[in-house]
Scaffold this active site. Structure first.
Site, PDB file in Angstrom:
ATOM      1  N   LYS A  22      26.833  38.176  27.451  1.00 13.44           N
ATOM      2  CA  LYS A  22      26.822  36.730  27.725  1.00 13.44           C
ATOM      3  C   LYS A  22      25.488  36.110  27.330  1.00 13.44           C
ATOM      4  O   LYS A  22      25.442  35.097  26.649  1.00 13.44           O
ATOM      5  CB  LYS A  22      27.085  36.479  29.218  1.00 13.44           C
ATOM      6  N   ASN A  23      24.402  36.718  27.760  1.00 19.72           N
ATOM      7  CA  ASN A  23      23.097  36.096  27.547  1.00 19.72           C
ATOM      8  C   ASN A  23      22.602  36.203  26.105  1.00 19.72           C
ATOM      9  O   ASN A  23      21.548  35.678  25.781  1.00 19.72           O
ATOM     10  CB  ASN A  23      22.051  36.684  28.500  1.00 19.72           C
ATOM     11  N   ARG A  93      23.513  26.141  33.073  1.00 19.98           N
ATOM     12  CA  ARG A  93      22.129  25.797  32.776  1.00 19.98           C
ATOM     13  C   ARG A  93      21.729  26.173  31.350  1.00 19.98           C
ATOM     14  O   ARG A  93      20.857  25.548  30.753  1.00 19.98           O
ATOM     15  CB  ARG A  93      21.193  26.507  33.752  1.00 19.98           C
ATOM     16  N   CYS A 117      19.744  25.044  41.148  1.00 20.99           N
ATOM     17  CA  CYS A 117      20.986  25.797  41.211  1.00 20.99           C
ATOM     18  C   CYS A 117      20.870  26.741  42.386  1.00 20.99           C
ATOM     19  O   CYS A 117      19.837  26.796  43.043  1.00 20.99           O
ATOM     20  CB  CYS A 117      21.246  26.554  39.922  1.00 20.99           C
ATOM     21  N   ARG A 122      14.373  26.534  39.237  1.00 20.54           N
ATOM     22  CA  ARG A 122      14.470  26.828  37.807  1.00 20.54           C
ATOM     23  C   ARG A 122      14.109  25.645  36.902  1.00 20.54           C
ATOM     24  O   ARG A 122      14.980  25.078  36.221  1.00 20.54           O
ATOM     25  CB  ARG A 122      15.860  27.340  37.476  1.00 20.54           C
ATOM     26  N   ASP A 306      19.120  40.267  37.337  1.00 17.38           N
ATOM     27  CA  ASP A 306      20.584  40.149  37.258  1.00 17.38           C
ATOM     28  C   ASP A 306      21.310  41.394  37.785  1.00 17.38           C
ATOM     29  O   ASP A 306      22.544  41.393  37.850  1.00 17.38           O
ATOM     30  CB  ASP A 306      21.015  39.877  35.806  1.00 17.38           C
ATOM     31  N   VAL A 328      11.549  37.257  40.487  1.00 16.64           N
ATOM     32  CA  VAL A 328      11.840  36.332  39.385  1.00 16.64           C
ATOM     33  C   VAL A 328      12.331  34.976  39.902  1.00 16.64           C
ATOM     34  O   VAL A 328      11.856  33.921  39.473  1.00 16.64           O
ATOM     35  CB  VAL A 328      12.859  36.946  38.395  1.00 16.64           C
ATOM     36  N   ARG A 398      32.438  33.231  34.928  1.00 18.43           N
ATOM     37  CA  ARG A 398      31.404  32.736  34.009  1.00 18.43           C
ATOM     38  C   ARG A 398      30.801  33.892  33.223  1.00 18.43           C
ATOM     39  O   ARG A 398      30.381  33.704  32.087  1.00 18.43           O
ATOM     40  CB  ARG A 398      30.273  32.051  34.797  1.00 18.43           C
TER      41      ARG A 398
HETATM   42  C1  UD1 Z   1      17.787  33.961  31.877  1.00 21.31           C
HETATM   43  C2  UD1 Z   1      19.173  34.540  31.983  1.00 21.31           C
HETATM   44  C3  UD1 Z   1      19.502  34.871  33.444  1.00 21.31           C
HETATM   45  C4  UD1 Z   1      18.423  35.763  34.035  1.00 21.31           C
HETATM   46  C5  UD1 Z   1      17.030  35.183  33.799  1.00 21.31           C
HETATM   47  C6  UD1 Z   1      15.913  36.127  34.219  1.00 21.31           C
HETATM   48  C7  UD1 Z   1      20.310  33.491  30.133  1.00 21.31           C
HETATM   49  C8  UD1 Z   1      21.346  32.512  29.672  1.00 21.31           C
HETATM   50  N1  UD1 Z   1      20.120  33.569  31.458  1.00 21.31           N
HETATM   51  O1  UD1 Z   1      17.781  32.737  32.620  1.00 21.31           O
HETATM   52  O2  UD1 Z   1      20.767  35.542  33.467  1.00 21.31           O
HETATM   53  O3  UD1 Z   1      18.619  35.886  35.423  1.00 21.31           O
HETATM   54  O4  UD1 Z   1      16.846  34.880  32.409  1.00 21.31           O
HETATM   55  O5  UD1 Z   1      16.037  37.341  33.560  1.00 21.31           O
HETATM   56  O6  UD1 Z   1      19.716  34.193  29.332  1.00 21.31           O
HETATM   57  N2  UD1 Z   1      10.573  29.085  34.803  1.00 21.31           N
HETATM   58  C9  UD1 Z   1       9.630  28.078  34.934  1.00 21.31           C
HETATM   59  N3  UD1 Z   1       9.553  27.125  33.952  1.00 21.31           N
HETATM   60  C10 UD1 Z   1      10.352  27.145  32.841  1.00 21.31           C
HETATM   61  C11 UD1 Z   1      11.302  28.184  32.713  1.00 21.31           C
HETATM   62  C12 UD1 Z   1      11.388  29.136  33.708  1.00 21.31           C
HETATM   63  O7  UD1 Z   1       8.895  28.024  35.908  1.00 21.31           O
HETATM   64  O8  UD1 Z   1      10.235  26.253  31.989  1.00 21.31           O
HETATM   65  C13 UD1 Z   1      10.682  30.127  35.860  1.00 21.31           C
HETATM   66  C14 UD1 Z   1      12.043  30.159  36.540  1.00 21.31           C
HETATM   67  O9  UD1 Z   1      12.113  29.219  37.588  1.00 21.31           O
HETATM   68  C15 UD1 Z   1      12.130  31.581  37.027  1.00 21.31           C
HETATM   69  C16 UD1 Z   1      11.385  32.354  35.919  1.00 21.31           C
HETATM   70  O10 UD1 Z   1      10.616  31.395  35.219  1.00 21.31           O
HETATM   71  O11 UD1 Z   1      11.432  31.736  38.232  1.00 21.31           O
HETATM   72  C17 UD1 Z   1      12.283  33.088  34.931  1.00 21.31           C
HETATM   73  O12 UD1 Z   1      13.306  32.237  34.511  1.00 21.31           O
HETATM   74  P1  UD1 Z   1      13.930  32.278  33.036  1.00 21.31           P
HETATM   75  O13 UD1 Z   1      13.560  33.548  32.368  1.00 21.31           O
HETATM   76  O14 UD1 Z   1      13.599  31.003  32.332  1.00 21.31           O
HETATM   77  O15 UD1 Z   1      15.480  32.290  33.344  1.00 21.31           O
HETATM   78  P2  UD1 Z   1      16.587  31.692  32.412  1.00 21.31           P
HETATM   79  O16 UD1 Z   1      16.122  31.743  30.996  1.00 21.31           O
HETATM   80  O17 UD1 Z   1      17.073  30.391  32.955  1.00 21.31           O
END
Ligand code: UD1
Length: 419
Positions: A22-23, A93, A117, A122, A306, A328, A398
Site C-alpha cells: 500500500k505505502n 492523508r 487523525c 500529523r 505500523d 513515531v 483501506r
Molecule cells: C507513513 C506511512 C504510515 C506510517 C508512517 C510512519 C504512507 C502512505 N504512510 O505515513 O503507514 O505509519 O509513515 O512510518 O507511507 N511529521 C511532522 N511534520 C511533517 C511530517 C511528519 O512533524 O511535515 C511527524 C509526524 O507527525 C509523525 C512523524 O513525523 O510523528 C512521522 O510521520 P511520517 O513519516 O510523515 O508519516 P506519514 O508519511 O504520514
C-alpha cells in the site's frame, strides 16, 4: 456497516500470498503525474486507499484503466484540474502526495490540509518548508494549501523530522526541478526506495535512496514506464504475527524477507522458528506460547510503528511482561482500550504500554479505530475464546487486501457480515 465475526482458537496453517505494498503504490500512482506519457503500475493491491487514489487522480481529469494481473494504467496527459478536495483527503492523508508532483509538473496545486487523525496530529510542515525552499509560493487558507511556482529549483534541504511521505513529496518535486537537490535526514523506508526506483525507470536521476541523504539531479522530462510495486512488508508481518500468536505454521509467499528484518528478529525472540528464501518467509510456532517481547518503534530500519498494534496483541497472550514504546506517533494506542475489553492486562503511561501476558483473551464486540489497530483486534480475535465482532472494518479495507479470505484459507473461522 460491515463487521467481521471471528471464532478464535484455530492455529493458522498453510501458505498465503502477500499483495503489493500500500505505502509504495500510493506514492507511485501520485508520481505518475510527473510523466509525459502513460505509466503502468503492476502488483497493485485491491485496497480502498487505491480506489481513493484513483478517485483523486480521476477527479483531476487523469485517465485510468484497470488491466489484468492487478495492473493500472495512469495517463496523466488528460489532466485538467489540480486540486485534491477535502472529501478525499480526509479519508486518506496520503493524498498530500499529489502536492509535489502537481507543483513540479504544472506549477500549481490546491490540496486540502489533512488535519488530525486517530493516531495523532500529523502535520505536513516539513513537506511545505521543503517545497518553499525550492521556490514554491505557498499559502494556507480556508483549509487548503494553495501552491504555485515557475520551475522549482534544486536545493539542499535538511528535514526536521524523518518523514516518509515528506521525503517522497520532496523527492518527486526535485525530480523535475532545475539543478541538484540534496535531501538530508531523509526517510530510509523500503517504500521510499521503491518510489526512487520507479522515478528512475521514468528517467529521473537519483542516488542514495535507502540512506538518509538522497541526491536528485533534476531533469526536464520524465516518461511513462511499466513498474511492479514491491511486496507489502506490513501485511507480511501481520500474517506472521497471527501465526505466532495462534501457535501455527504459516508460509508467506511473494514477499521479501530483507524488508522486515527487525520484525523477524522480534518474532524469533518471541520463540518462533523462522525460515526464509528469496521471496518467502515461513514461521513455525507449533505447540508453543509466545514469550513477551519489548519493543520500541522508530523509523526504518528500526521496528515499524505500523506493526506495533499487532505485536501488542501478541504480547497480550504471551508469557511474561513486555514494554512497548511508541516514538513515531503520539496517539497510537487506540487499540489498548479495545484489547482490554477482551481481557488484556495493559497499563499505559505516556508513550509506553506495559503488557502483562494473560492466559487467554475472551471474545467481545470491539471497534476498529485505525488501520493497524483493526489488524490487532482481528489477531486478538483469532486467539480469543468465543466470538469477537470487529466493527468499523472499513479501516481494515483501506490497507489489507481480502484479509478475511486470506485468513480463512489458513484455517481461521472468520466471516464478514453486513450490519
Ligand atoms: C507513513 C506511512 C504510515 C506510517 C508512517 C510512519 C504512507 C502512505 N504512510 O505515513 O503507514 O505509519 O509513515 O512510518 O507511507 N511529521 C511532522 N511534520 C511533517 C511530517 C511528519 O512533524 O511535515 C511527524 C509526524 O507527525 C509523525 C512523524 O513525523 O510523528 C512521522 O510521520 P511520517 O513519516 O510523515 O508519516 P506519514 O508519511 O504520514
Amino acid at each position: 456497516m460491515n463487521k467481521l465475526i471471528i471464532e478464535g482458537g484455530v492455529p493458522l496453517a498453510g501458505d498465503v500470498r502477500v499483495s503489493g505494498a500500500k505505502n509504495a503504490v500510493l506514492p507511485i500512482m501520485a508520481a505518475a503525474l510527473l510523466a509525459d506519457s502513460p505509466v503502468t503500475v503492476e502488483n497493485v493491491p485491491h485496497l480502498h486507499d487505491v480506489t481513493t487514489t484513483m478517485e483523486l487522480l480521476g477527479g483531476m481529469g487523469v485517465s485510468l484503466m484497470v488491466g489484468d494481473k492487478m495492473s493500472i494504467e495512469v495517463d496523466p496527459g488528460t489532466i485538467d484540474a489540480y486540486r485534491a478536495p477535502y472529501e478525499l483527503v480526509k479519508t486518506m492523508r496520503a493524498s498530500i502526495l499529489v502536492l509535489g508532483p502537481l507543483l513540479a509538473r504544472h506549477g500549481r496545486a490546491e490540496v486540502s490540509l489533512p488535519g488530525g487523525c486517530a493516531i495523532g496530529t500529523r502535520p505536513v510542515d516539513v513537506h511545505l518548508q521543503g517545497l518553499e525552499a525550492m521556490g514554491a509560493e505557498i499559502e494556507v487558507r480556508e483549509g487548503y494549501i494553495h501552491a504555485r511556482c515557475s520551475r522549482l529549483k534544486g536545493r539542499r534541504i535538511v528535514m526536521d523530522v524523518v518523514t516518509v511521505t515528506g521525503t517522497e513529496n520532496l523527492m518527486m518535486a526535485a525530480a523535475l526541478a532545475e539543478g541538484t537537490s540534496v535531501l538530508e535526514n531523509a526517510a530510509r523506508e523500503p517504500e521510499v526506495v521503491d518510489l526512487a526506483r520507479f522515478l528512475r525507470a521514468m528517467g529521473a536521476e537519483i542516488e542514495g535512496e535507502g540512506t538518509d541523504t538522497i541526491v536528485i539531479h533534476g531533469v526536464p522530462h520524465l516518461s511513462g514506464t511499466r513498474y511492479r510495486v514491491l511486496p507489502d512488508r506490513i501485511e507480511t508481518g501481520t500474517f506472521l504475527t497471527a501465526a505466532a500468536m495462534t501457535g501455527g505454521r504459516v508460509k508467506t509467499l511473494a514477499t521479501d524477507p530483507e524488508l522486515l528484518e527487525s520484525v523477524l528478529l522480534k518474532l524469533e525472540q518471541a520463540g518462533a522458528r523462522v525460515n526464509t528464501g528469496a521471496d518467502w518467509i515461513e514461521l513455525d510456532m507449533r505447540d508453543r506460547r509466545p514469550k513477551a517481547i519489548d519493543l520500541r518503534t522508530a523509523p526504518y530500519p528500526a521496528f515499524p510503528t505500523d506493526m506495533q498494534a499487532q505485536f501488542m496483541a501478541l504480547n497480550c497472550v504471551a508469557e511474561g511482561t513486555a514494554h512497548i514504546i511508541e516514538t513515531v506517533f503520539e496517539n497510537r494506542f487506540m487499540h489498548v482500550q479495545e484489547l482490554m475489553r477482551m481481557g488484556a492486562d495493559i497499563q499505559l503511561e505516556g508513550h509506553t504500554a506495559m503488557v502483562r501476558g494473560v492466559d487467554h483473551l475472551t471474545g467481545a464486540p470491539v471497534m476498529a479505530t485505525d488501520l493497524r489497530a483493526s489488524a490487532s483486534l482481528i489477531l486478538a480475535g483469532l486467539v480469543a475464546r468465543g466470538e469477537t465482532r470487529v466493527d468499523r472494518i472499513y479501516h481494515i479495507d483501506r490497507g489489507y487486501e481480502g484479509i478475511e479470505e486470506k485468513l480463512a484459507r489458513l484455517g481461521a473461522r472468520i466471516r464478514r457480515i453486513p450490519a
